[in-house]
Design an enzyme around this catalytic site. Structure first.
Site: not given
Ligand code: FRU
Length: 433
Positions: A62, A300
């Site tokens: 991310d 997300e």
């Molecule tokens: C999306 C996610 C986010 C979270 C992160 C954790 O890829 O699930 O929502 O912050 O990955 O690694």
């Protein structure tokens, strides 16, 4: 949907009547999501696996750019900056969430990234690890919003999620850019009225989320908000069905649940909270912008891009987060409205904005749309041979190690036109400018 469309046409010119009609949380309905289907306009090109990784010693996933308060991409003393969740690349990719660390990269051209290091000293941060967020610079100060996941010193990994802010000083010179003197605050926790608490979730739910704070200044009012991923409040197994979650009356009359008791556990929500002070350390939770009750469990990294009079609201979700009545791909999904807090309708009728090609259904994830229409994401998993994986857990360690991307994927450019979107072209990996 049909009813809403007719009412708003009839009340054209009487804006108070129209906004009363659309007040409050929008629903992403089963009817909307049952129309999800890849089209040429919503399918990303195939990614050739052999491009150079931005940091071979790290898994990178991310990612978000440093922005100005108005949402535009910031350039500080000639540098663009991105923040990424990272972990050592010798770690099993499926384990990376348990040790996620926010690092930053900087660049003069907005596409070739130099690793800067850890964004802050993680010993001083909240959480046993830090998950995704957003970053904004104002009056020379960095405001780095993040998810504090778990608690410092916990013996085994826990999943409590709180929204946090780190503010720090910025120093940029000919050698690069760095951050120092951080102050950390917890800025929001779920309160159980609009957003599910961990206790409510434990009483018979499939998962709980409260994460991914994303700063947003509303250009129409100048008010400051954070958006975040949450779940509708309460214990889903105790909920009674609101038939509006299904869709229009027409659709409701022909619809039968495959397994209503299981479907009701799906309660993904896009949350919003308004800043109540100028230092962004206090926020007041408001009704969710959107809920996907009976439809989807995890919305997300929600974020907004504005264009003309419209708010374009985007979120990411996985194939396996859709409820039992639906089948839809990992993708970037979106909605639009002319009001910030209500009236969201799915883009492209169903909500689907970007999916991976059908034969490479997990090649990229965690898309983020930038104000210039570029969409960044990370290169996730190549050549899955059609296997359905739940977050890589279902594959052998060797397979995970050799098939995980862990670097920024080629950037895509999309066009936004009213309630339609279209993939326009593909650009260099990680290009934000
Ligand atoms: C999306 C996610 C986010 C979270 C992160 C954790 O890829 O699930 O929502 O912050 O990955 O690694």
């Amino acid at each position: 949907l049909l009813t809403t469309a007719i009412v708003s046409t009839l009340s054209f010119g009487f804006s108070s009547a129209a906004s009363a009609e659309t007040a409050g949380t929008s629903n992403w309905t089963i009817e909307d999501a049952s129309k999800i289907e890849r089209t040429d306009d919503t399918t990303a090109p195939y990614i050739e696996p052999d491009f150079e990784k931005m940091a071979p010693e790290l898994h990178v996933w991310d990612t978000w750019p440093l922005r100005e308060k108005d949402g535009s991409i910031a350039k500080v003393n000639g540098y663009y900056v991105i923040f990424s969740l990272t972990a050592d690349s010798d770690l099993l990719p499926g384990k990376r969430h348990d040790v996620a660390t926010i690092r930053y990269f900087y660049s003069k051209d907005g596409k070739s990234w130099e690793l800067g290091g850890k964004a802050f000293d993680t010993k001083q941060a909240y959480g046993s690890r830090q998950w995704a967020g957003s970053a904004m610079i104002e009056d020379g100060k960095l405001n780095l919003f993040y998810t504090a996941t778990g608690r410092k010193g916990e013996e085994s990994v826990t999943y409590e999620q709180r929204l946090a802010l780190a503010t720090g000083d910025v120093e940029a010179n000919g050698k690069g850019i760095s951050f120092s003197n951080f102050d950390h605050s917890i800025i929001l926790e779920p309160e159980g009225k609009y957003y599910q608490t961990e206790e409510q979730a434990e009483a018979g739910d499939i998962a709980y989320t409260f994460r991914d704070p994303w700063f947003f200044e509303d250009p129409k009012t100048g008010k400051d908000y954070i958006l975040f991923e949450g779940n509708s409040a309460g214990t889903p197994s105790e909920r009674t069905l609101d038939r509006a979650y299904i869709g229009s009356e027409d659709f409701q009359s022909s619809f039968d649940f495959v397994n209503e008791d299981f479907a009701k556990l799906f309660n993904g929500a896009i949350g919003i909270a308004e800043a109540t002070n100028d230092s962004y350390t206090e926020f007041e939770a408001m009704e969710p912008l959107l809920e996907a009750n009976y439809v989807n469990q995890e919305l997300e990294r929600p974020h907004i891009v504005t264009k003309g009079n419209q708010y374009y609201l985007f979120t990411n979700t996985h194939e396996h987060k859709f409820g039992p009545d639906l089948s839809a791909p990992d993708g970037l999904y979106g909605f639009s409205s002319d009001q910030l807090t209500s009236g969201y309708e799915p883009l492209n009728d169903s909500g689907l904005v970007l999916a991976n090609p059908e034969n490479h259904a997990y090649q990229a994830y965690s898309w983020m749309v930038l104000p210039n229409g570029k969409v960044i994401s990370f290169y996730n998993f190549h050549d899955l041979d059609g296997k359905n994986i739940a977050d890589l857990g279902g594959t052998s360690p060797e397979y995970q190690m050799s098939h995980f991307g862990g670097t920024l994927a080629p950037t895509l450019k999309i066009a936004l036109q009213n309630d339609r979107t279209k993939v326009v072209n593909e650009q260099a990996p990680g290009k934000i400018k």
